[in-house]
Motif scaffolding. Structure first.
Motif, PDB file in Angstrom:
ATOM      1  N   PRO A 108       0.835  -1.215   0.000  1.00 17.34           N
ATOM      2  CA  PRO A 108       0.000   0.000   0.000  1.00 17.34           C
ATOM      3  C   PRO A 108       0.861   1.253   0.000  1.00 17.34           C
ATOM      4  CG  PRO A 108       0.024  -1.029   2.183  1.00 17.34           C
ATOM      5  CD  PRO A 108       0.739  -1.971   1.259  1.00 17.34           C
ATOM      6  N   PRO A 109       0.386   2.339  -0.628  1.00 15.64           N
ATOM      7  CA  PRO A 109      -0.880   2.423  -1.374  1.00 15.64           C
ATOM      8  C   PRO A 109      -0.726   1.820  -2.767  1.00 15.64           C
ATOM      9  CG  PRO A 109       0.253   4.540  -1.401  1.00 15.64           C
ATOM     10  CD  PRO A 109       1.092   3.641  -0.549  1.00 15.64           C
ATOM     11  N   ALA A 110      -1.445   0.757  -3.029  1.00 17.39           N
ATOM     12  CA  ALA A 110      -1.316   0.051  -4.301  1.00 17.39           C
ATOM     13  C   ALA A 110      -2.033   0.808  -5.409  1.00 17.39           C
ATOM     14  CB  ALA A 110      -1.884  -1.356  -4.177  1.00 17.39           C
ATOM     15  N   PRO A 111      -1.402   0.953  -6.568  1.00 15.62           N
ATOM     16  CA  PRO A 111      -2.069   1.625  -7.704  1.00 15.62           C
ATOM     17  C   PRO A 111      -3.318   0.859  -8.131  1.00 15.62           C
ATOM     18  CG  PRO A 111       0.300   1.426  -8.082  1.00 15.62           C
ATOM     19  CD  PRO A 111      -0.015   0.586  -6.896  1.00 15.62           C
TER      20      PRO A 111
ATOM     21  N   LYS B 291      -8.595  -9.822 -18.687  1.00  8.40           N
ATOM     22  CA  LYS B 291      -7.275  -9.183 -18.632  1.00  8.40           C
ATOM     23  C   LYS B 291      -7.242  -8.264 -17.419  1.00  8.40           C
ATOM     24  CE  LYS B 291      -6.281  -5.795 -21.451  1.00  8.40           C
ATOM     25  NZ  LYS B 291      -5.948  -5.056 -22.681  1.00  8.40           N
ATOM     26  N   VAL B 292      -6.121  -8.303 -16.707  1.00  9.48           N
ATOM     27  CA  VAL B 292      -5.906  -7.435 -15.550  1.00  9.48           C
ATOM     28  C   VAL B 292      -4.739  -6.511 -15.885  1.00  9.48           C
ATOM     29  CG1 VAL B 292      -5.419  -7.316 -13.085  1.00  9.48           C
ATOM     30  CG2 VAL B 292      -6.710  -9.247 -14.011  1.00  9.48           C
ATOM     31  N   ARG B 293      -4.942  -5.235 -15.657  1.00  6.66           N
ATOM     32  CA  ARG B 293      -3.915  -4.259 -16.035  1.00  6.66           C
ATOM     33  C   ARG B 293      -3.729  -3.238 -14.917  1.00  6.66           C
ATOM     34  NH1 ARG B 293      -3.891   0.647 -19.517  1.00  6.66           N
ATOM     35  NH2 ARG B 293      -1.784   0.844 -20.358  1.00  6.66           N
ATOM     36  N   VAL B 294      -2.469  -2.968 -14.578  1.00  9.44           N
ATOM     37  CA  VAL B 294      -2.107  -1.913 -13.622  1.00  9.44           C
ATOM     38  C   VAL B 294      -1.300  -0.889 -14.410  1.00  9.44           C
ATOM     39  CG1 VAL B 294      -1.076  -1.372 -11.398  1.00  9.44           C
ATOM     40  CG2 VAL B 294      -2.007  -3.657 -11.810  1.00  9.44           C
ATOM     41  N   PRO B 295      -1.937   0.133 -14.966  1.00 12.14           N
ATOM     42  CA  PRO B 295      -1.221   1.062 -15.847  1.00 12.14           C
ATOM     43  C   PRO B 295      -0.036   1.729 -15.169  1.00 12.14           C
ATOM     44  CG  PRO B 295      -3.600   1.390 -15.998  1.00 12.14           C
ATOM     45  CD  PRO B 295      -3.363   0.469 -14.847  1.00 12.14           C
TER      46      PRO B 295
ATOM     47  N   HIS C 238       0.743 -12.289 -21.645  1.00 14.05           N
ATOM     48  CA  HIS C 238       1.268 -11.539 -20.505  1.00 14.05           C
ATOM     49  C   HIS C 238       2.788 -11.562 -20.528  1.00 14.05           C
ATOM     50  CE1 HIS C 238       1.308 -15.671 -18.841  1.00 14.05           C
ATOM     51  NE2 HIS C 238       2.436 -15.250 -18.296  1.00 14.05           N
ATOM     52  N   ARG C 239       3.369 -10.490 -20.115  1.00 11.39           N
ATOM     53  CA  ARG C 239       4.822 -10.398 -20.059  1.00 11.39           C
ATOM     54  C   ARG C 239       5.267 -10.402 -18.603  1.00 11.39           C
ATOM     55  NH1 ARG C 239       3.165  -5.091 -21.234  1.00 11.39           N
ATOM     56  NH2 ARG C 239       3.819  -3.528 -19.702  1.00 11.39           N
ATOM     57  N   ASP C 240       6.534 -10.658 -18.393  1.00  9.97           N
ATOM     58  CA  ASP C 240       7.051 -10.648 -17.034  1.00  9.97           C
ATOM     59  C   ASP C 240       6.910  -9.260 -16.456  1.00  9.97           C
ATOM     60  OD1 ASP C 240       9.733 -12.914 -17.855  1.00  9.97           O
ATOM     61  OD2 ASP C 240       7.739 -13.302 -17.088  1.00  9.97           O
ATOM     62  N   PRO C 241       6.437  -9.146 -15.209  1.00 19.05           N
ATOM     63  CA  PRO C 241       6.240  -7.819 -14.621  1.00 19.05           C
ATOM     64  C   PRO C 241       7.548  -7.111 -14.382  1.00 19.05           C
ATOM     65  CG  PRO C 241       5.889  -9.534 -12.993  1.00 19.05           C
ATOM     66  CD  PRO C 241       6.038 -10.211 -14.309  1.00 19.05           C
ATOM     67  N   PRO C 242       7.555  -5.780 -14.499  1.00 22.19           N
ATOM     68  CA  PRO C 242       8.774  -5.006 -14.267  1.00 22.19           C
ATOM     69  C   PRO C 242       9.023  -4.854 -12.784  1.00 22.19           C
ATOM     70  CG  PRO C 242       6.957  -3.546 -14.733  1.00 22.19           C
ATOM     71  CD  PRO C 242       6.421  -4.942 -14.884  1.00 22.19           C
ATOM     72  N   PRO C 243      10.143  -4.228 -12.402  1.00 25.15           N
ATOM     73  CA  PRO C 243      10.416  -4.025 -10.975  1.00 25.15           C
ATOM     74  C   PRO C 243       9.348  -3.164 -10.327  1.00 25.15           C
ATOM     75  CG  PRO C 243      12.389  -3.652 -12.275  1.00 25.15           C
ATOM     76  CD  PRO C 243      11.244  -3.784 -13.238  1.00 25.15           C
ATOM     77  N   LEU C 244       9.248  -3.318  -9.005  1.00 26.10           N
ATOM     78  CA  LEU C 244       8.259  -2.555  -8.244  1.00 26.10           C
ATOM     79  C   LEU C 244       8.730  -1.117  -8.125  1.00 26.10           C
ATOM     80  CD1 LEU C 244       5.715  -2.458  -6.598  1.00 26.10           C
ATOM     81  CD2 LEU C 244       7.024  -3.163  -4.592  1.00 26.10           C
ATOM     82  N   ALA C 245       8.367  -0.317  -9.119  1.00 28.60           N
ATOM     83  CA  ALA C 245       8.759   1.096  -9.119  1.00 28.60           C
ATOM     84  C   ALA C 245       7.835   1.838 -10.048  1.00 28.60           C
ATOM     85  CB  ALA C 245      10.208   1.249  -9.582  1.00 28.60           C
TER      86      ALA C 245
END
Length: 424
Positions: A244-247, A281-285, A314-321
């Motif tokens: 948190p706070p999660a986009p 599809k799930v997307r976190v812009p 789906h592609r591998d998720p990027p770093p948490l940033a």
């Protein structure tokens, strides 16, 4: 006659209430146990302090019961002290709240366990109690009994050496985590004392890694009394582990690769019962994350299930940033991994106090010879963030399309969603 029967039933009911004792009420509160000092793995002779809490808004007065496994312990206070622990003192600890009332003792639900391991050896690899996240960083520490001045520390994963560093620094940083980084880790530490080189190795410690966004699974619900007969509910199940706070998350539903309605902030949607191949599809812009479910067939459909559109897997998720965020360059660079297999000498939880091995410094060769480096599989945080920035702007059909779609869908989402069929 009827009146006599009713009177008999009333008398019988009263007698039963006098003979059969009523069970005391049980609260729905669950006790919570936490560690306030010490670590989950400690050396024999060290201490750990635990605390029991009851989530009671009424601030009632509680007493506390403590358990190790199924055995109740003599302590009854809010705090529990494992003083100068022996190896046999380790295990899973629970607590439970109890208070006296006019109807008898009321107990809370027993807490979830907290595990304390007591190590009788010389080295412990300390890892965070919570899993790391893909793209994030995990710090592990090779801790040695009596804290000698170390001159070399080696980190192993599943018995294979992955990092080595000279000097007294006992900390290692696993950066840009991937799912392949989870496993059993141990460490070897070496130091000199009284003209001898001592070398000890810890027992294995698990390091867990979770994806920020798991691959969703689509559920199709039709047999529910709250769903109209000609409709069905699509539910997109997934795990979202961003701190948190999660986009916010955007959800999309598809039939035969054609999108149904607009992007929504809810993980479900009501649609007409129409045969076809469905997916979500799930997307976190804000994090650049996109994951697709496997297609699911409803009704009689000719032909095999349709695959996802090209370039939309789906592609591998990027770093948490966040995009364009500056990398944390304060972390020390990772050492080059090697392929040397560690010795079988390990610190074990033996009842006797284990002495470290001693090797004379006058021996013909060094105790630990550096092995040849292999290509580094742990990318630096800065490299990872650069790749993320490139991925965010990649001109794939999915990204370009979704960015365009979201500009219209989500801006009017409050109005679009209010016209949906509503939650079921």
């Amino acid at each position: 006659m009827k009146m006599d029967s009713v009177i008999s039933l009333v008398v019988l009911s009263a007698l039963l209430q006098l003979v059969v004792p009523q069970a005391p009420p049980v609260t729905s509160f669950r006790a919570v146990v936490e560690r306030v000092s010490g670590d989950s793995r400690v050396f024999s002779g060290e201490s750990v302090r635990l605390k029991c809490s009851i989530p009671d808004d009424h601030k009632s007065t509680w007493s506390y019961l403590w358990f190790r496994g199924s055995k109740q312990l003599p302590q009854t206070g809010e705090y529990f002290l494992l003083w100068k622990a022996h190896i046999r003192d380790g295990g899973k600890f629970y607590c439970q709240g109890v208070r006296d009332t006019v109807v008898g003792n009321i107990h809370t639900i027993q807490s979830l366990p907290i595990e304390i391991n007591v190590d009788g050896g010389w080295a412990i690899l300390q890892a965070p109690p919570h899993p790391g996240l893909v793209g994030g960083t995990v710090k592990v520490t090779c801790r040695v009994r009596q804290s000698p001045q170390l001159h070399e520390v080696i980190l192993y994963k599943n018995g294979i050496e992955v990092m080595r560093q000279e000097g007294p620094n006992p900390h290692f940083y696993l950066t840009n985590l991937t799912m392949e980084d989870k496993g059993m880790y141990s460490c070897r530490a070496s130091w000199d004392s009284n003209r001898y080189t001592h070398s000890v190795i810890s027992v294995d410690t698990p390091v867990q890694v979770l994806e920020l966004l798991s691959q969703p699974v689509l559920e199709i619900v039709t047999n529910n009394v709250l769903i109209p007969s000609n409709m069905m509910k699509l539910i997109c199940h997934h795990q979202y582990n961003a701190p948190p706070p999660a986009p916010p998350i955007h959800y999309y539903f598809y039939r035969n690769n054609d999108r149904l309605g607009v992007a929504t902030s809810e993980n479900h949607d009501l649609v007409k019962q129409t045969p076809g191949h469905y997916s979500c599809k799930v997307r976190v812009p804000e994090l650049g994350l996109v994951r697709w479910s496997e297609p699911k067939t409803f009704g009689q459909v000719k032909g095999p299930p349709m695959m996802m559109p090209p370039m939309l897997h789906h592609r591998d998720p990027p770093p948490l940033a966040r995009p364009n965020s500056s990398p944390d360059l304060s972390l020390p660079p990772a050492a080059e991994p090697t392929a040397q297999r560690p010795s079988t000498h390990r610190s074990t939880a033996a009842s006797a106090f284990i002495q470290p091995t001693e090797v004379s410094t006058q021996s013909s060769g060094p105790l630990l010879k550096p092995s040849q480096p292999v290509p580094n599989t742990l990318l630096s945080t800065a490299q990872s963030l650069d790749q993320t920035a490139f991925t965010e702007t990649a001109n794939t059909p999915e990204n370009s399309g979704d960015m365009f779609e979201d500009s219209g869908d989500m801006s009017g989402e409050s109005g679009d969603l209010s016209g949906e069929y509503g939650d079921v």
